[in-house]
Design a protein around this motif. Structure first.
Motif, PDB file in Angstrom:
ATOM      1  N   GLU A  36      -1.264  -4.387 -15.074  1.00 16.57           N
ATOM      2  CA  GLU A  36      -1.859  -4.330 -16.413  1.00 16.57           C
ATOM      3  C   GLU A  36      -1.012  -3.470 -17.343  1.00 16.57           C
ATOM      4  OE1 GLU A  36      -6.097  -3.062 -18.572  1.00 16.57           O
ATOM      5  OE2 GLU A  36      -5.864  -2.912 -16.390  1.00 16.57           O
ATOM      6  N   LEU A  37      -0.534  -2.327 -16.850  1.00 17.35           N
ATOM      7  CA  LEU A  37       0.298  -1.462 -17.683  1.00 17.35           C
ATOM      8  C   LEU A  37       1.611  -2.140 -18.052  1.00 17.35           C
ATOM      9  CD1 LEU A  37      -0.224   1.974 -15.871  1.00 17.35           C
ATOM     10  CD2 LEU A  37      -1.170   1.245 -18.074  1.00 17.35           C
ATOM     11  N   ASP A  60      -8.814  -4.237  -8.901  1.00 16.77           N
ATOM     12  CA  ASP A  60      -9.035  -2.979  -9.609  1.00 16.77           C
ATOM     13  C   ASP A  60      -8.271  -1.833  -8.949  1.00 16.77           C
ATOM     14  OD1 ASP A  60     -10.504  -2.793  -7.288  1.00 16.77           O
ATOM     15  OD2 ASP A  60     -12.339  -2.067  -8.242  1.00 16.77           O
ATOM     16  N   ALA A  82      -2.865  -3.494  -9.208  1.00 16.76           N
ATOM     17  CA  ALA A  82      -3.408  -4.237 -10.341  1.00 16.76           C
ATOM     18  C   ALA A  82      -3.307  -3.421 -11.630  1.00 16.76           C
ATOM     19  CB  ALA A  82      -4.860  -4.623 -10.075  1.00 16.76           C
ATOM     20  N   ILE A  83      -3.528  -2.115 -11.534  1.00 15.22           N
ATOM     21  CA  ILE A  83      -3.382  -1.249 -12.711  1.00 15.22           C
ATOM     22  C   ILE A  83      -1.935  -1.253 -13.189  1.00 15.22           C
ATOM     23  CG2 ILE A  83      -3.479   1.154 -13.498  1.00 15.22           C
ATOM     24  CD1 ILE A  83      -5.838   1.522 -11.534  1.00 15.22           C
ATOM     25  N   GLY A  92       1.853  -5.254 -18.589  1.00 18.09           N
ATOM     26  CA  GLY A  92       1.543  -6.425 -19.399  1.00 18.09           C
ATOM     27  C   GLY A  92       1.812  -7.728 -18.678  1.00 18.09           C
ATOM     28  N   GLU A  93       1.685  -7.704 -17.335  1.00 21.89           N
ATOM     29  CA  GLU A  93       2.023  -8.873 -16.529  1.00 21.89           C
ATOM     30  C   GLU A  93       0.770  -9.400 -15.847  1.00 21.89           C
ATOM     31  OE1 GLU A  93       5.377 -10.069 -13.150  1.00 21.89           O
ATOM     32  OE2 GLU A  93       5.182  -8.009 -13.864  1.00 21.89           O
ATOM     33  N   PRO A  94       0.550 -10.722 -15.841  1.00 22.06           N
ATOM     34  CA  PRO A  94      -0.596 -11.265 -15.105  1.00 22.06           C
ATOM     35  C   PRO A  94      -0.525 -10.847 -13.635  1.00 22.06           C
ATOM     36  CG  PRO A  94       0.397 -12.954 -16.486  1.00 22.06           C
ATOM     37  CD  PRO A  94       1.325 -11.783 -16.516  1.00 22.06           C
ATOM     38  N   TYR A  95      -1.664 -10.507 -13.064  1.00 25.32           N
ATOM     39  CA  TYR A  95      -1.653  -9.994 -11.699  1.00 25.32           C
ATOM     40  C   TYR A  95      -1.090 -10.982 -10.680  1.00 25.32           C
ATOM     41  CZ  TYR A  95      -3.140  -7.075  -7.757  1.00 25.32           C
ATOM     42  OH  TYR A  95      -3.168  -6.299  -6.622  1.00 25.32           O
TER      43      TYR A  95
END
Length: 358
Positions: free
Chosen positions: A334-335, A326, A330-331, A337-340
């Motif tokens: 997510e922005l 989180d 990680a943000i 659009g890629e797996p962490y």
């Protein structure tokens, strides 16, 4: 530069995890605030596996020291080809250097910044000195001794002159913010850390002295919007990631991330201003300048506030940023659009290339 081994690498993970160590004697209540949850360690494991390598949990600095003593010098003795270090350790202003020094002695190449960069960057005063020399704007401030001089109580001159009158001497004005000199971004910060007058400053200096027993930094409070910038890579290869804005608590203007919130009474917050392309470029430029000036390796995160003219002012940097699912990185994944795991794997791969292992 050595060629990559034909077999998968054994990559050690060095970290401080919540609950792995008891609180030291006389530790402040947030002594382990920079430590990581289990989810962070698992995320790094997933990233190492994504690269086709084997993650090996080493643990915290005492565990690393024990492993080095058992295995002896040389990476073969420790059984690792490389290590990822995110350990904060505990104690002196050199605490973040504990793990990289041990890894260096053991001959294990490490991802992340070396001991010198970590020690300098943990010292807020020295970091500002380096940043300013690199042409990055910093808030004016003074260093207040962590202990009251003998015979120099708050009302007797010593602490008063260094902790309160020094603000006027340095032409800081009010409000100011008080921080421990050798701690991470949020440790020691409370709503009372922003001081609007001398009585408040006197009380906050006394509070932080009692808790941390170390020098304090008193800075002019920069009350504009707050932004954070992740950086990956090293030297000329380094690049700044997209800028994220942070919410600020409405009553004090302190970054919401730095304050302990009561779930029953959540803070009101602001997200003022607009992140324009020009502002983002300026923030990224300054974050890169700090990363390079401190000679950070592989990853860091820098925090900025905007002054009343809308110009970025450097606040702090962290070459040991959290990789929690989180957190900032990680943000950004997510922005994008890629797996962490893939996002973190790409970051680690850059570090392995720097070390000649990929």
């Amino acid at each position: 530069m050595p060629a990559r081994p034909p077999r998968p690498l054994r990559v050690g993970l060095v970290y401080d995890r919540f609950g792995d160590a008891p609180a030291p004697p006389d530790a402040p209540p947030d002594w382990d605030a920079e430590y990581e949850p289990e989810a962070t360690v698992a995320a790094l494991e997933d990233a190492v596996r994504h690269l086709g390598h084997e993650p090996v949990r080493v643990g915290n600095v005492p565990a690393l020291l024990a492993a080095v003593c058992r295995g002896g010098a040389g990476r073969g003795g420790l059984g690792l080809d490389a290590a990822v270090n995110i350990a904060e350790s505990y104690g002196s202003r050199n605490r973040e250097a504990h793990a990289p020094v041990l890894l260096e002695l053991a001959g294990v190449p490490a991802l992340g910044s070396d001991a010198l960069a970590l020690s300098v960057s943990l010292d807020k005063h020295l970091t500002k000195t380096v940043a300013a020399a690199a042409g990055v704007a910093t808030p004016p401030g003074i260093v207040v001794p962590g202990r009251t001089p003998p015979g120099g109580g708050v009302e007797q001159g010593g602490a008063e002159s260094m902790g309160v009158l020094g603000v006027a001497d340095a032409d800081l004005g009010f409000p100011v913010i008080v921080k421990p000199r050798y701690e991470g971004t949020a440790k020691g910060i409370a709503p009372t850390s922003r001081c609007a007058d001398r009585p408040a400053l006197r009380a906050e200096v006394a509070r932080q002295r009692a808790l941390y027993g170390q020098d304090l930094v008193v800075e002019a409070f920069v009350d504009g919007p707050e932004f954070t910038v992740g950086v990956v890579g090293t030297g000329d290869d380094a690049e700044a990631l997209p800028v994220l804005q942070r919410a600020t608590e409405r009553a004090t203007g302190i970054g919401l991330h730095a304050l302990d919130e009561d779930p029953a009474r959540p803070f009101a917050y602001d997200l003022d201003g607009a992140l324009t392309p020009d502002l983002e470029a300026a923030l990224q430029r300054d974050a890169l300048a700090v990363h390079r000036a401190l000679e950070c390796h592989d990853f860091s995160r820098a925090d900025f506030r905007l002054d009343r003219a809308g110009r970025p002012v450097f606040i702090e940097t962290n070459p040991l940023p959290t990789f929690a699912p989180d957190g900032t990185f990680a943000i950004l994944a997510e922005l994008a659009g890629e797996p962490y795991p893939a996002f973190l794997a790409a970051l680690l791969a850059r570090g392995l290339r720097r070390l000649g292992l990929a």
